[in-house]
Scaffold this motif. Structure first.
Motif, short mmCIF file in Angstrom:
data_model
loop_
_atom_site.label_atom_id
_atom_site.label_comp_id
_atom_site.label_asym_id
_atom_site.label_seq_id
_atom_site.Cartn_x
_atom_site.Cartn_y
_atom_site.Cartn_z
N ASN A 183 -8.63 -3.01 8.52
CA ASN A 183 -9.26 -1.73 8.19
C ASN A 183 -8.60 -0.58 8.94
OD1 ASN A 183 -11.09 -2.87 6.43
ND2 ASN A 183 -12.67 -3.14 7.98
N VAL A 184 -8.33 -0.79 10.24
CA VAL A 184 -7.74 0.27 11.05
C VAL A 184 -6.35 0.64 10.54
CG1 VAL A 184 -6.80 0.81 13.33
CG2 VAL A 184 -9.05 -0.23 13.15
N GLN A 203 0.83 -1.20 0.00
CA GLN A 203 0.00 0.00 0.00
C GLN A 203 0.87 1.26 0.00
OE1 GLN A 203 -1.95 1.19 3.64
NE2 GLN A 203 -3.87 1.61 2.56
N GLU A 213 -6.41 2.19 6.98
CA GLU A 213 -6.89 3.57 7.00
C GLU A 213 -5.84 4.50 7.61
OE1 GLU A 213 -10.01 6.52 6.42
OE2 GLU A 213 -9.46 4.57 5.57
N ARG A 252 -3.12 4.97 5.00
CA ARG A 252 -3.60 5.71 3.83
C ARG A 252 -3.80 7.19 4.13
NH1 ARG A 252 -8.29 7.50 1.74
NH2 ARG A 252 -9.47 6.72 3.52
N THR A 253 -4.39 7.50 5.29
CA THR A 253 -4.76 8.89 5.58
C THR A 253 -3.72 9.65 6.39
OG1 THR A 253 -5.94 8.27 7.62
CG2 THR A 253 -7.20 8.27 5.56
N GLN A 254 -2.81 8.93 7.08
CA GLN A 254 -1.86 9.61 7.96
C GLN A 254 -0.40 9.38 7.54
OE1 GLN A 254 -2.88 11.70 10.28
NE2 GLN A 254 -5.04 11.22 9.95
#
Length: 310
Positions: A103-104, A19, A107, A110-112
């Motif tokens: 998922n945690v 990722q 996410e 991806r976002t941080q």
């Protein structure tokens, strides 16, 4: 059947590594680290090779002796970042732990993580370029001036390192939109494959130079990276510094930036092992940095906007 947390950790790590390479616009820079030596701690060693130039060949005495020096320069890893998360055992049982934890962590990265790593790398390139007076400052791109400025800066690099050097243009998304409005821009743009490790993506090119679009929030000259504990910084993450300027674009040789991530790991502790709470504990750590060796700074140019108030 109890979850094998060691095996889950390995699966999560592989998934997050992939990722990171796909999501980070700067992920391709890590492919330049092949010759870097790391033996632990906060220091990496990179080879530096110095050789003398050509000399006349004598048909009687043959070759003139040349000198070659191989040495290693030390560089410090400065970005040691991490977080821990708890998933309450009552909310997450073993049947859905994998999905919930995946998922945690996905996410979170991806976002941080990905935006922060990108932001740090581009601000570091700005800092290094500014130290060598290789920055165009206070430039406001428009449909009438962007092509001439791009050509000027590309020529500045190529006049030093040659046309054979493979360049990349890293461009803020709003500036790329301006580029697309230039009259007859289609004459200069094309599409090519851009390879980052095992990942192949389609990108547009300007006069055969790949253009990598980057969200403008990641293209600032300076950031504050919150420590997660000081008052006002508990949420962690990063913010642009008050005196930061926008980076319009970076023109850089593909071989120039060397990005490294070390001690990049995920740890998973089941509720019966976690000493602090009846919860799954997820630890994430990323130890990373970016450098451009002195000899490769000639292959870098940064174009930046005006400072606040100008």
């Amino acid at each position: 059947m109890p979850i094998n947390t060691l095996e889950m950790t390995k699966i999560f790590q592989q998934s997050l590594d992939k990722q990171m390479l796909v999501g980070a616009t700067s992920g391709w820079m890590e492919t330049n680290a092949g010759n870097v030596k790391y033996t632990g701690g906060d220091t990496v060693r990179m080879p530096v090779i110095d050789v003398q130039g050509l000399a006349d060949y004598d048909r009687d005495t043959g070759f003139n002796q040349g000198a070659v020096t191989l040495r290693y320069a030390d560089y410090k890893l400065t970005q040691d970042r991490g977080r821990t998360f708890h998933l309450d055992a009552m909310d997450v049982d073993e049947t859905n732990f994998v999905a919930s934890a995946g998922n945690v962590m996905g996410e979170f990265q991806r976002t941080q993580v990905i935006p922060e790593v990108d932001a740090y790398r581009y601000s570091k390139i700005y800092e290094l370029a500014a130290g060598k007076s290789r920055v165009t400052a206070s430039f406001t791109p428009s449909a009438t001036n962007i092509l001439s400025q791009l050509d000027k800066e590309i020529t500045t690099i190529q006049d030093t390192v040659g046309d054979a050097e493979s360049l990349v243009i890293i461009m803020s998304t709003p500036i790329r939109t301006i580029l697309n409005t230039v009259k007859d821009i289609e004459k200069h743009l094309d599409v090519t494959n851009f390879k980052a490790g095992v990942i192949d993506t389609k990108v547009r090119t300007y006069n055969e130079i790949p253009i990598l679009g980057v969200p403008s929030a990641r293209m600032k000259s300076k950031y504050t990276f919150n420590d997660g504990s000081t008052g006002g910084q508990e949420a962690g993450g990063f913010v642009a510094a008050d005196d930061a300027v926008d980076i319009n674009w970076i023109i850089i040789a593909r071989r120039a930036p060397i990005a490294i991530s070390k001690t990049d790991k995920v740890r998973i502790f089941a509720p019966d092992v976690n000493q602090k709470a009846d919860a799954w504990k997820l630890d994430y750590r990323k130890f990373h940095d970016l450098w451009i060796p002195e000899k490769k700074l000639d292959a870098v140019w940064v174009n930046a906007g005006a400072a606040a108030g100008e």
